[in-house]
Design a protein around this motif. Structure first.
Motif, PDB file in Angstrom:
ATOM      1  N   SER A   1     -12.740  -5.628  38.242  1.00 35.03           N
ATOM      2  CA  SER A   1     -13.553  -5.625  36.893  1.00 35.03           C
ATOM      3  C   SER A   1     -13.939  -7.099  36.712  1.00 35.03           C
ATOM      4  CB  SER A   1     -12.146  -5.271  35.758  1.00 35.03           C
ATOM      5  OG  SER A   1     -11.200  -6.493  35.828  1.00 35.03           O
ATOM      6  N   GLY A   2     -14.937  -7.101  35.680  1.00 31.56           N
ATOM      7  CA  GLY A   2     -15.584  -8.497  35.408  1.00 31.56           C
ATOM      8  C   GLY A   2     -16.787  -8.236  34.518  1.00 31.56           C
ATOM      9  N   THR A   3     -17.398  -9.368  34.688  1.00 28.25           N
ATOM     10  CA  THR A   3     -18.853  -9.376  33.833  1.00 28.25           C
ATOM     11  C   THR A   3     -19.799  -9.963  34.768  1.00 28.25           C
ATOM     12  OG1 THR A   3     -17.820  -9.659  31.774  1.00 28.25           O
ATOM     13  CG2 THR A   3     -19.992 -10.179  31.655  1.00 28.25           C
TER      14      THR A   3
ATOM     15  N   PHE B   1     -17.750  -4.453  33.640  1.00 27.00           N
ATOM     16  CA  PHE B   1     -17.324  -3.166  34.412  1.00 27.00           C
ATOM     17  C   PHE B   1     -15.673  -3.274  34.625  1.00 27.00           C
ATOM     18  CE2 PHE B   1     -18.109  -6.865  37.262  1.00 27.00           C
ATOM     19  CZ  PHE B   1     -17.409  -6.758  38.168  1.00 27.00           C
ATOM     20  N   ASN B   2     -15.238  -2.212  34.638  1.00 36.48           N
ATOM     21  CA  ASN B   2     -13.767  -1.867  35.412  1.00 36.48           C
ATOM     22  C   ASN B   2     -13.905  -0.550  36.073  1.00 36.48           C
ATOM     23  OD1 ASN B   2     -11.198  -2.129  35.332  1.00 36.48           O
ATOM     24  ND2 ASN B   2     -10.792  -0.867  33.523  1.00 36.48           N
ATOM     25  N   VAL B   3     -13.885  -0.988  37.393  1.00 31.76           N
ATOM     26  CA  VAL B   3     -14.016   0.207  38.365  1.00 31.76           C
ATOM     27  C   VAL B   3     -12.692   0.602  39.015  1.00 31.76           C
ATOM     28  CG1 VAL B   3     -14.940   0.746  40.714  1.00 31.76           C
ATOM     29  CG2 VAL B   3     -16.383  -0.589  38.953  1.00 31.76           C
ATOM     30  N   ILE B   4     -12.350   1.550  38.945  1.00 36.89           N
ATOM     31  CA  ILE B   4     -11.281   2.232  39.755  1.00 36.89           C
ATOM     32  C   ILE B   4     -11.583   3.398  40.720  1.00 36.89           C
ATOM     33  CG2 ILE B   4      -8.906   3.698  38.856  1.00 36.89           C
ATOM     34  CD1 ILE B   4      -9.242   0.971  37.800  1.00 36.89           C
ATOM     35  N   ALA B   5     -11.023   3.060  41.768  1.00 38.13           N
ATOM     36  CA  ALA B   5     -11.198   3.782  42.940  1.00 38.13           C
ATOM     37  C   ALA B   5      -9.978   4.357  43.665  1.00 38.13           C
ATOM     38  CB  ALA B   5     -12.075   3.258  43.957  1.00 38.13           C
TER      39      ALA B   5
END
Length: 216
Positions: free
Chosen positions: A174-176, A210-214
């Protein structure tokens, strides 16, 4: 009609608050590996988020996009690579509540002045390096991600800080990221290319959070 502030992807992808799924169900199949001996975690679009924020001299707009596909590559408990695809057709402005104004705004966003979405329905981000940030606090960004962001068929490198981690079969990032839209042939309302537009100007840079989950 208000002059339109910029949105979009991509992203890098890419990615504001971080979260890990709790007690994820264990997969029944063996994890895939890459040539670099990394384990591939499949991006979960329904659990991941992508937002955009853009500003002009006198106003700004914000909204959302959706990931359609991607993966994070993990070696041990470290993120080492990955890709993300954004469905540009999901572009929305969430701050414009009037239906007519929202429709006009989104029509302009879809046009060749901005994202040419009919011609370029996806944006992509490919991680090229992940560098740990030494001494990062537990709840702070702990890595610097560099990758190639493609919007409107044009690819440029972007670098941004992020919080990444792997736990219980879940990888998260996650980040910007701050993006210069003019590098992707999105020049409408830019002071860098059009003189004398004064307070009608739209800033060249916009942000993607964004906040990406995998999961395996």
């Amino acid at each position: 009609m208000k002059k339109i502030a910029l949105s979009a992807l991509v992203v890098a992808t890419l990615f504001t608050s971080s979260t890990y799924a709790e007690n994820p169900a264990a997969t029944k199949t063996a994890p895939r590996t890459t040539k670099a001996a990394g384990t591939v975690y499949k991006l979960q679009p329904q659990l991941s988020t992508l937002g955009w924020d853009a500003k002009a001299v006198t106003h700004g707009h914000n909204g959302t996009l959706q990931f359609s596909d991607g993966q994070l590559v993990v070696k041990g408990n470290q993120l080492i690579g990955g890709t993300a695809t954004v469905d540009m057709k999901t572009l929305k402005a969430t701050d414009i509540t009037d239906a007519e104004n929202n429709g006009k705004f989104m029509g302009h966003m879809n046009s060749d002045d901005f994202f040419s979405i009919a011609k370029y329905p996806t944006a992509t981000f490919k991680i090229t390096s992940v560098t740990p940030i030494k001494g990062a606090a537990a709840n702070a960004n702990n890595a610097t991600i560099t990758g190639d962001l493609t919007i409107k068929g044009k690819t440029n490198p972007v670098t941004f800080p992020a919080k990444v981690g792997v736990k219980n079969g879940v990888a998260a990032a996650s980040g910007t990221a701050t993006i210069d839209r003019t590098k992707y042939d999105i020049k409408y309302g830019s002071k860098s290319f059009f003189e004398g537009i004064g307070d009608k100007a739209i800033y060249d840079e916009f942000t993607l959070n964004f906040n990406v989950i995998a999961k395996q």
